[in-house]
Design a protein around this motif. Structure first.
Motif, PDB file in Angstrom:
ATOM      1  N   ASN A 170     -10.951  56.919 -11.126  1.00 26.55           N
ATOM      2  CA  ASN A 170      -9.716  56.573 -10.214  1.00 26.55           C
ATOM      3  C   ASN A 170     -10.221  56.789  -8.916  1.00 26.55           C
ATOM      4  O   ASN A 170      -9.288  56.550  -8.018  1.00 26.55           O
ATOM      5  N   TRP A 171     -11.348  56.224  -8.403  1.00 24.65           N
ATOM      6  CA  TRP A 171     -11.794  56.470  -6.967  1.00 24.65           C
ATOM      7  C   TRP A 171     -11.315  55.185  -6.189  1.00 24.65           C
ATOM      8  O   TRP A 171     -11.202  55.347  -5.183  1.00 24.65           O
ATOM      9  N   GLU A 172     -10.593  54.186  -6.952  1.00 26.77           N
ATOM     10  CA  GLU A 172     -10.139  53.042  -6.154  1.00 26.77           C
ATOM     11  C   GLU A 172      -8.830  53.615  -5.517  1.00 26.77           C
ATOM     12  O   GLU A 172      -8.393  52.795  -4.500  1.00 26.77           O
ATOM     13  N   ARG A 173      -8.197  54.504  -6.085  1.00 33.93           N
ATOM     14  CA  ARG A 173      -6.914  54.981  -5.513  1.00 33.93           C
ATOM     15  C   ARG A 173      -7.180  56.191  -4.640  1.00 33.93           C
ATOM     16  O   ARG A 173      -6.013  56.818  -4.230  1.00 33.93           O
ATOM     17  N   CYS A 174      -8.301  56.525  -4.027  1.00 30.87           N
ATOM     18  CA  CYS A 174      -8.388  57.870  -3.424  1.00 30.87           C
ATOM     19  C   CYS A 174      -9.387  57.460  -2.130  1.00 30.87           C
ATOM     20  O   CYS A 174      -9.781  56.433  -1.746  1.00 30.87           O
ATOM     21  N   GLU A 175      -9.243  58.599  -1.248  1.00 38.48           N
ATOM     22  CA  GLU A 175     -10.204  58.812  -0.181  1.00 38.48           C
ATOM     23  C   GLU A 175     -11.103  60.172  -0.409  1.00 38.48           C
ATOM     24  O   GLU A 175     -10.213  60.968  -1.120  1.00 38.48           O
ATOM     25  N   LEU A 176     -11.743  60.521   0.480  1.00 35.59           N
ATOM     26  CA  LEU A 176     -12.403  61.785   0.386  1.00 35.59           C
ATOM     27  C   LEU A 176     -12.228  62.470   1.703  1.00 35.59           C
ATOM     28  O   LEU A 176     -12.533  61.885   2.885  1.00 35.59           O
ATOM     29  N   SER A 204      -7.697  46.971   2.259  1.00 38.60           N
ATOM     30  CA  SER A 204      -7.706  48.464   1.762  1.00 38.60           C
ATOM     31  C   SER A 204      -8.691  48.785   1.026  1.00 38.60           C
ATOM     32  O   SER A 204      -8.769  50.018   0.721  1.00 38.60           O
ATOM     33  N   GLU A 205      -9.425  47.852   0.181  1.00 35.77           N
ATOM     34  CA  GLU A 205     -10.517  48.119  -0.658  1.00 35.77           C
ATOM     35  C   GLU A 205     -11.769  48.550   0.133  1.00 35.77           C
ATOM     36  O   GLU A 205     -12.779  49.359  -0.569  1.00 35.77           O
ATOM     37  N   THR A 206     -11.895  48.478   1.232  1.00 35.37           N
ATOM     38  CA  THR A 206     -12.948  48.958   2.146  1.00 35.37           C
ATOM     39  C   THR A 206     -12.957  50.338   2.480  1.00 35.37           C
ATOM     40  O   THR A 206     -12.173  50.883   2.814  1.00 35.37           O
ATOM     41  N   THR A 207     -14.081  51.021   2.329  1.00 36.33           N
ATOM     42  CA  THR A 207     -14.418  52.364   2.582  1.00 36.33           C
ATOM     43  C   THR A 207     -15.203  52.470   3.764  1.00 36.33           C
ATOM     44  O   THR A 207     -16.106  51.752   3.849  1.00 36.33           O
ATOM     45  N   PRO A 250      -8.375  52.118   5.186  1.00 36.96           N
ATOM     46  CA  PRO A 250      -7.184  52.020   6.043  1.00 36.96           C
ATOM     47  C   PRO A 250      -6.605  50.819   5.398  1.00 36.96           C
ATOM     48  O   PRO A 250      -7.089  50.092   4.631  1.00 36.96           O
ATOM     49  N   ASP A 251      -5.474  50.534   5.525  1.00 42.01           N
ATOM     50  CA  ASP A 251      -4.791  49.350   4.849  1.00 42.01           C
ATOM     51  C   ASP A 251      -5.353  47.993   5.387  1.00 42.01           C
ATOM     52  O   ASP A 251      -5.272  47.119   4.434  1.00 42.01           O
ATOM     53  N   LEU A 252      -5.712  47.985   6.426  1.00 43.48           N
ATOM     54  CA  LEU A 252      -6.318  46.753   7.119  1.00 43.48           C
ATOM     55  C   LEU A 252      -7.217  47.182   8.294  1.00 43.48           C
ATOM     56  O   LEU A 252      -6.863  48.153   9.094  1.00 43.48           O
ATOM     57  N   GLU A 290     -22.670  51.253   0.426  1.00 44.21           N
ATOM     58  CA  GLU A 290     -21.509  51.865  -0.333  1.00 44.21           C
ATOM     59  C   GLU A 290     -20.107  51.950   0.554  1.00 44.21           C
ATOM     60  O   GLU A 290     -19.185  51.649   0.070  1.00 44.21           O
ATOM     61  N   HIS A 291     -20.402  52.572   1.800  1.00 46.91           N
ATOM     62  CA  HIS A 291     -19.369  52.549   2.713  1.00 46.91           C
ATOM     63  C   HIS A 291     -19.936  51.989   3.884  1.00 46.91           C
ATOM     64  O   HIS A 291     -21.250  52.048   4.265  1.00 46.91           O
ATOM     65  N   ILE A 292     -18.996  51.597   4.879  1.00 45.44           N
ATOM     66  CA  ILE A 292     -19.047  51.004   6.053  1.00 45.44           C
ATOM     67  C   ILE A 292     -19.547  52.083   7.070  1.00 45.44           C
ATOM     68  O   ILE A 292     -18.514  53.216   7.277  1.00 45.44           O
ATOM     69  N   GLN A 293     -20.354  52.187   7.890  1.00 40.14           N
ATOM     70  CA  GLN A 293     -20.847  53.538   8.414  1.00 40.14           C
ATOM     71  C   GLN A 293     -20.433  53.448  10.072  1.00 40.14           C
ATOM     72  O   GLN A 293     -20.810  54.553  10.776  1.00 40.14           O
TER      73      GLN A 293
END
Length: 112
Positions: A22-28, A69-72, A86-88, A104-107
């Protein structure tokens, strides 16, 4: 009354983020997986309207990119175990190297 036993939170690294269920609905946040609340219908509608307007404005002026919001983002310096969604977001032209999209994530932090 006896207090309930609590299980200590399991800390994970940013590298382990995408391997979690369920990582798609989470933040770290500080190494802990935190489930994000589901947006209401009204919240979704507002996000779509803002995204459409912002995307049209940015694209017509070649200002950069608009992301959903899929962007991490993992852009918190020494706090590498923090990933936010963020939502946007908007990143101005030239700030994000093309290879960042393969990561994997924008730095870097978004401009908006």
């Amino acid at each position: 009354m006896t207090p309930l036993a609590t299980t200590p939170a399991v800390r994970i690294s940013a590298d382990e983020f995408f391997r979690q269920p369920n990582w798609e609905r989470c933040e770290l946040v500080d190494g802990e997986l935190v489930e994000m609340p589901v947006m209401s219908g009204q919240g979704c509608m507002i996000a779509v309207i803002l995204s459409a307007f912002l995307h049209t404005y940015v694209r017509s002026r070649n200002l950069g990119i608009v992301l959903d919001s899929e962007t991490t983002y993992q852009c918190f310096g020494v706090d590498s175990d923090r990933i936010r969604r963020p939502d946007l977001s908007f990143i101005s032209k030239g700030r994000l190297p093309r290879e960042q999209f393969l990561e994997e994530h924008i730095q870097i932090a978004p401009d908006l």
